[in-house]
Design an enzyme around this catalytic site. Structure first.
Site, PDB file in Angstrom:
ATOM      1  N   CYS A   1       0.867  -1.169   0.000  1.00 25.21           N
ATOM      2  CA  CYS A   1       0.000   0.000   0.000  1.00 25.21           C
ATOM      3  C   CYS A   1       0.902   1.215   0.000  1.00 25.21           C
ATOM      4  O   CYS A   1       1.635   1.444   0.956  1.00 25.21           O
ATOM      5  CB  CYS A   1      -0.919   0.001   1.215  1.00 25.21           C
ATOM      6  SG  CYS A   1      -2.019   1.441   1.275  1.00 25.21           S
TER       7      CYS A   1
ATOM      8  N   GLU B   1      -3.801   1.458  -6.191  1.00 24.11           N
ATOM      9  CA  GLU B   1      -2.846   0.422  -6.562  1.00 24.11           C
ATOM     10  C   GLU B   1      -2.630   0.506  -8.065  1.00 24.11           C
ATOM     11  O   GLU B   1      -3.511   0.967  -8.800  1.00 24.11           O
ATOM     12  CB  GLU B   1      -3.348  -0.961  -6.147  1.00 24.11           C
ATOM     13  CG  GLU B   1      -2.290  -2.053  -6.193  1.00 24.11           C
ATOM     14  CD  GLU B   1      -1.017  -1.681  -5.445  1.00 24.11           C
ATOM     15  OE1 GLU B   1      -0.070  -1.186  -6.127  1.00 24.11           O
ATOM     16  OE2 GLU B   1      -0.962  -1.848  -4.218  1.00 24.11           O
TER      17      GLU B   1
END
Length: 221
Positions: free
Chosen positions: A2, A104
């Protein structure tokens, strides 16, 4: 992993979601939260839950150089209970890192395509995090890292790792003040069941951490 996320909710939403009684000092929403920035986190101090800011990128208390934080924005949940950098933190310095979506980058033939990933059933949520206090001479820094795990079925087509998003009924349990063993904290994380996720493509404008406005989350047509 992340590496970027958002927190656009207003302060009242956050206070209500996490059962906080005190206002959040200097709260600012962000369309593009990046490593090295101060991020909103929640801990339990033994008396109450408190929200405040931690710098994203863990600097362990024993580190000689704070620059190590740029390499420690994430911690693998599968091994955090064994690694020297995280083991003690798993036992006594667990935190919630507040968010309402994360980014992402999916590998495509045209390059890496950024996606914004959300929980359709929850406006605000929390990543499982760890924090620490670093002191050297007269400098004190409070920092954090986000725990990650192998991607679930939804995320596998986008990236092989994902942050651990705590279910609403597990948030308080993660930060309860009672000390646990690192193994107990690890076992707890194994009980986490994923909430449904959705994703849509956004412009590569979000790639630059300096860009922090609504254009970061606009869907690509």
């Amino acid at each position: 992993m992340c590496g970027r996320y958002t927190l656009l909710a207003d302060e009242l939403e956050i206070l209500q979601e996490f059962g906080l009684e005190k206002n959040i000092k200097s709260y600012q929403p962000s369309f593009n939260i990046a490593p090295g920035q101060n991020v909103l986190a929640i801990i339990h101090d033994g008396k109450e839950k408190r929200a405040g800011y931690l710098r994203w990128g863990l600097v362990p208390s024993w580190a000689k150089d704070e620059k190590i934080g740029y390499k420690m924005i994430n911690a693998r949940s599968e091994t955090a209970h064994k690694k020297p950098s995280f083991k003690k933190l798993m036992a006594r310095k667990r935190c919630l890192i507040t968010a309402d979506s994360f980014y992402e980058w999916e590998k495509t033939d045209e390059g890496k395509q950024p996606k914004r990933i959300q929980l359709p059933d929850r406006q605000v949520f929390a990543f499982a995090g760890l924090w620490d206090k670093w002191v050297q001479e007269d400098k004190v820094i409070f920092t954090c890292t986000i725990l990650t795990k192998e991607a679930n079925e939804f995320m596998q087509g986008i990236h092989h790792r994902m942050p651990i998003i705590l279910p609403k009924n597990k948030q308080d349990e993660w930060i309860k003040p009672e000390q646990q063993s690192p193994d107990q904290a690890y076992d707890f994380l194994q009980t986490i069941k994923d909430d449904p996720l959705t994703a849509y493509n956004v412009n590569r404008y979000v790639n630059a951490a300096k860009n922090d406005d609504a254009a970061c989350i606009e869907p690509m047509m």
